[in-house]
Write a protein that holds these residues in place. Structure first.
Motif, PDB file in Angstrom:
ATOM      1  N   THR A  14      -8.267  14.277   8.417  1.00  0.00           N
ATOM      2  CA  THR A  14      -7.129  15.174   8.664  1.00  0.00           C
ATOM      3  C   THR A  14      -7.524  16.575   8.266  1.00  0.00           C
ATOM      4  N   THR A  15      -7.453  17.508   9.224  1.00  0.00           N
ATOM      5  CA  THR A  15      -7.816  18.891   8.978  1.00  0.00           C
ATOM      6  C   THR A  15      -6.777  19.797   9.639  1.00  0.00           C
ATOM      7  N   CYS A  16      -7.011  21.093   9.568  1.00  0.00           N
ATOM      8  CA  CYS A  16      -6.098  22.020  10.243  1.00  0.00           C
ATOM      9  C   CYS A  16      -6.047  21.746  11.744  1.00  0.00           C
ATOM     10  N   HIS A  33       0.855  -1.191   0.000  1.00  0.00           N
ATOM     11  CA  HIS A  33       0.000   0.000   0.000  1.00  0.00           C
ATOM     12  C   HIS A  33       0.890   1.239   0.000  1.00  0.00           C
ATOM     13  N   TYR A  34       0.672   2.126  -0.951  1.00  0.00           N
ATOM     14  CA  TYR A  34       1.526   3.302  -1.107  1.00  0.00           C
ATOM     15  C   TYR A  34       0.756   4.581  -0.759  1.00  0.00           C
ATOM     16  N   THR A  35       1.395   5.442   0.015  1.00  0.00           N
ATOM     17  CA  THR A  35       0.853   6.770   0.298  1.00  0.00           C
ATOM     18  C   THR A  35       1.954   7.796   0.064  1.00  0.00           C
ATOM     19  N   VAL A  36       1.613   8.858  -0.638  1.00  0.00           N
ATOM     20  CA  VAL A  36       2.530   9.985  -0.848  1.00  0.00           C
ATOM     21  C   VAL A  36       1.889  11.223  -0.239  1.00  0.00           C
ATOM     22  N   ILE A  37       2.628  11.906   0.628  1.00  0.00           N
ATOM     23  CA  ILE A  37       2.151  13.141   1.250  1.00  0.00           C
ATOM     24  C   ILE A  37       3.070  14.266   0.786  1.00  0.00           C
ATOM     25  N   ALA A  38       2.527  15.191   0.020  1.00  0.00           N
ATOM     26  CA  ALA A  38       3.318  16.254  -0.602  1.00  0.00           C
ATOM     27  C   ALA A  38       2.850  17.620  -0.122  1.00  0.00           C
ATOM     28  N   THR A  39       3.705  18.615  -0.316  1.00  0.00           N
ATOM     29  CA  THR A  39       3.335  20.000  -0.069  1.00  0.00           C
ATOM     30  C   THR A  39       3.654  20.821  -1.306  1.00  0.00           C
ATOM     31  N   LYS A  40       2.763  21.723  -1.645  1.00  0.00           N
ATOM     32  CA  LYS A  40       2.992  22.542  -2.846  1.00  0.00           C
ATOM     33  C   LYS A  40       4.089  23.571  -2.634  1.00  0.00           C
ATOM     34  N   TYR A  41       4.548  23.712  -1.399  1.00  0.00           N
ATOM     35  CA  TYR A  41       5.628  24.654  -1.101  1.00  0.00           C
ATOM     36  C   TYR A  41       6.993  23.984  -1.106  1.00  0.00           C
ATOM     37  N   ASP A  42       7.038  22.753  -1.584  1.00  0.00           N
ATOM     38  CA  ASP A  42       8.312  22.028  -1.642  1.00  0.00           C
ATOM     39  C   ASP A  42       9.275  22.753  -2.573  1.00  0.00           C
ATOM     40  N   GLU A  43      10.491  22.989  -2.091  1.00  0.00           N
ATOM     41  CA  GLU A  43      11.497  23.678  -2.890  1.00  0.00           C
ATOM     42  C   GLU A  43      12.656  22.751  -3.250  1.00  0.00           C
ATOM     43  N   GLU A  54       7.268  23.287   4.069  1.00  0.00           N
ATOM     44  CA  GLU A  54       8.009  23.024   2.844  1.00  0.00           C
ATOM     45  C   GLU A  54       8.685  21.664   2.984  1.00  0.00           C
ATOM     46  N   HIS A  55       9.777  21.456   2.253  1.00  0.00           N
ATOM     47  CA  HIS A  55      10.353  20.119   2.146  1.00  0.00           C
ATOM     48  C   HIS A  55      10.863  19.581   3.483  1.00  0.00           C
ATOM     49  N   VAL A  56      11.512  20.422   4.266  1.00  0.00           N
ATOM     50  CA  VAL A  56      12.061  19.971   5.537  1.00  0.00           C
ATOM     51  C   VAL A  56      10.987  19.924   6.614  1.00  0.00           C
ATOM     52  N   GLY A  57      10.164  20.963   6.672  1.00  0.00           N
ATOM     53  CA  GLY A  57       9.168  21.070   7.728  1.00  0.00           C
ATOM     54  C   GLY A  57       8.145  19.951   7.739  1.00  0.00           C
ATOM     55  N   ILE A  58       7.846  19.391   6.585  1.00  0.00           N
ATOM     56  CA  ILE A  58       6.832  18.344   6.506  1.00  0.00           C
ATOM     57  C   ILE A  58       7.215  17.138   7.364  1.00  0.00           C
ATOM     58  N   ALA A  59       8.510  16.894   7.521  1.00  0.00           N
ATOM     59  CA  ALA A  59       8.965  15.749   8.306  1.00  0.00           C
ATOM     60  C   ALA A  59       9.379  16.134   9.720  1.00  0.00           C
ATOM     61  N   LEU A  60       9.775  17.381   9.921  1.00  0.00           N
ATOM     62  CA  LEU A  60      10.323  17.758  11.219  1.00  0.00           C
ATOM     63  C   LEU A  60       9.265  18.153  12.235  1.00  0.00           C
ATOM     64  N   LEU A 120      -2.096  15.928  -1.044  1.00  0.00           N
ATOM     65  CA  LEU A 120      -1.474  17.244  -0.968  1.00  0.00           C
ATOM     66  C   LEU A 120      -1.891  17.877   0.355  1.00  0.00           C
ATOM     67  N   LEU A 121      -0.914  18.271   1.166  1.00  0.00           N
ATOM     68  CA  LEU A 121      -1.227  18.819   2.484  1.00  0.00           C
ATOM     69  C   LEU A 121      -2.211  19.981   2.413  1.00  0.00           C
ATOM     70  N   GLN A 122      -2.042  20.817   1.408  1.00  0.00           N
ATOM     71  CA  GLN A 122      -2.886  22.009   1.326  1.00  0.00           C
ATOM     72  C   GLN A 122      -4.340  21.673   0.964  1.00  0.00           C
ATOM     73  N   ASP A 123      -4.590  20.464   0.469  1.00  0.00           N
ATOM     74  CA  ASP A 123      -5.972  20.025   0.284  1.00  0.00           C
ATOM     75  C   ASP A 123      -6.608  19.630   1.608  1.00  0.00           C
ATOM     76  N   LEU A 124      -5.766  19.302   2.576  1.00  0.00           N
ATOM     77  CA  LEU A 124      -6.251  18.942   3.908  1.00  0.00           C
ATOM     78  C   LEU A 124      -6.383  20.172   4.795  1.00  0.00           C
ATOM     79  N   CYS A 125      -5.451  21.098   4.613  1.00  0.00           N
ATOM     80  CA  CYS A 125      -5.452  22.340   5.387  1.00  0.00           C
ATOM     81  C   CYS A 125      -4.768  23.414   4.555  1.00  0.00           C
ATOM     82  N   ALA A 126      -5.537  24.330   4.041  1.00  0.00           N
ATOM     83  CA  ALA A 126      -4.993  25.372   3.160  1.00  0.00           C
ATOM     84  C   ALA A 126      -3.995  26.262   3.886  1.00  0.00           C
TER      85      ALA A 126
END
Length: 302
Positions: A295-297, A228-238, A268-274, A257-263
């Motif tokens: 999952t919401t804000c 089972h595959y899940t990808v969690i992305a952010t549109k602010y990824d640099e 960004e790339h580091v913060g999503i994991a930290l 896409l995180l922003q679809d869950l909470c606008a």
């Protein structure tokens, strides 16, 4: 040294440094790692994180959470710093959690994820075997950040990992490579730079869009049956750019896409994991879909 070689090195070194900076997933702080640097073929977990409650080899999975979770850091990350927030988050929810260091270059004690990615996948394979043997579980779940969300796919596809893994959750994974916001397009203008990067930091070269490694990885489909595959992305990824290339295609894929869950989520790339607990909540949903909640804000405070 011939003048043209001197010019190549003077240009390639700053570009390599730029790629290293852009690809950073966490700044290594565990200086104790320096004394026991592994080879590319040896998986290793640090003793430092056991005090935080993970990499506890006496942990036995519960009926509620029957599979151990293996956390796979990103480029320049390590088994401790990448997971200072997510590992305790999952431990608190009853999971047996483990993390490894992989992809360390000989003579480079602090920075991980720079070795050839196929070799790193071999290290992951050995580590998963170690975790399964210790816990008695039949399968593990993998959660990876950046390269750590993409590299396991090699393990699943070519090293027999599909028989030992239930789910792969990628946080900002560079599944189809990265152009680093277009920076990699400059490589042809610096003669010898691409070769220098490949020779000195092959793990970086493997992640550039169109690399031989990525071509092999993605030929024949993004996924393998049974996982089972899940990808969690952010549109602010640099870093893993364009961000849509993180997504996977396949019959058992959930792209988020995180922003679809909470606008309001600006990770960004580091913060999503930290520190992004909205992303963490979605990780928990992927690990236990039978008990998933929206999952919401507000998940940032859960």
């Amino acid at each position: 040294m011939l003048p043209w070689k001197r010019v190549v090195r003077s240009l390639a070194r700053p570009l390599t440094a730029l790629l290293l900076t852009a690809a950073v997933a966490a700044v290594p702080a565990a200086t104790a790692h320096a004394s026991d640097a592994p080879t590319w073929g040896s998986p290793r977990s640090s003793a430092a994180e056991s005090g935080g409650g993970w990499n506890d080899y006496s942990c036995k999975p519960s009926a509620a959470h029957p599979r151990p979770v293996v956390l796979v850091h990103g480029t320049l990350g390590n088994s401790v710093d990448n997971w200072l927030s997510l590992a305790p988050y999952l431990k608190k929810r009853g999971y047996c959690v483990f993390s490894l260091d992989y992809g360390q270059l000989p003579g480079v004690p602090l920075f991980h994820g720079l070795g050839p990615i196929d070799k790193s996948a071999g290290q992951l394979s050995a580590f998963v075997d170690q975790v399964l043997a210790a816990t008695g579980a039949a399968k593990a779940d993998l959660v990876g950040h950046s390269q750590g969300g993409m590299m396991p796919r090699y393990y699943l596809k070519f090293l027999g990992g599909a028989a030992k893994v239930n789910a792969l959750v990628g946080l900002a994974p560079d599944n189809h490579g990265t152009n680093l916001d277009g920076l990699t397009n400059l490589l042809p203008y610096f003669p010898g730079a691409a070769d220098l990067i490949k020779a000195t930091t092959p793990g970086l070269a493997d992640q550039v869009v169109g690399s031989d490694f990525l071509t092999r990885l993605n030929t024949g489909g993004d996924t393998v049956p049974g996982v089972h595959y899940t990808v969690i992305a952010t549109k602010y990824d640099e870093v893993a750019t364009p961000w849509r290339t993180q997504y996977l295609s396949g019959p058992d894929v959930h792209n988020v896409l995180l922003q679809d869950l909470c606008a309001l989520d600006l990770s960004e790339h580091v913060g999503i994991a930290l520190f992004d607990r909205i992303a963490f909540h979605e990780v928990a949903n992927a690990l236990d879909p039978a008990h998933a909640t929206a999952t919401t804000c507000a998940s940032a405070f859960s």
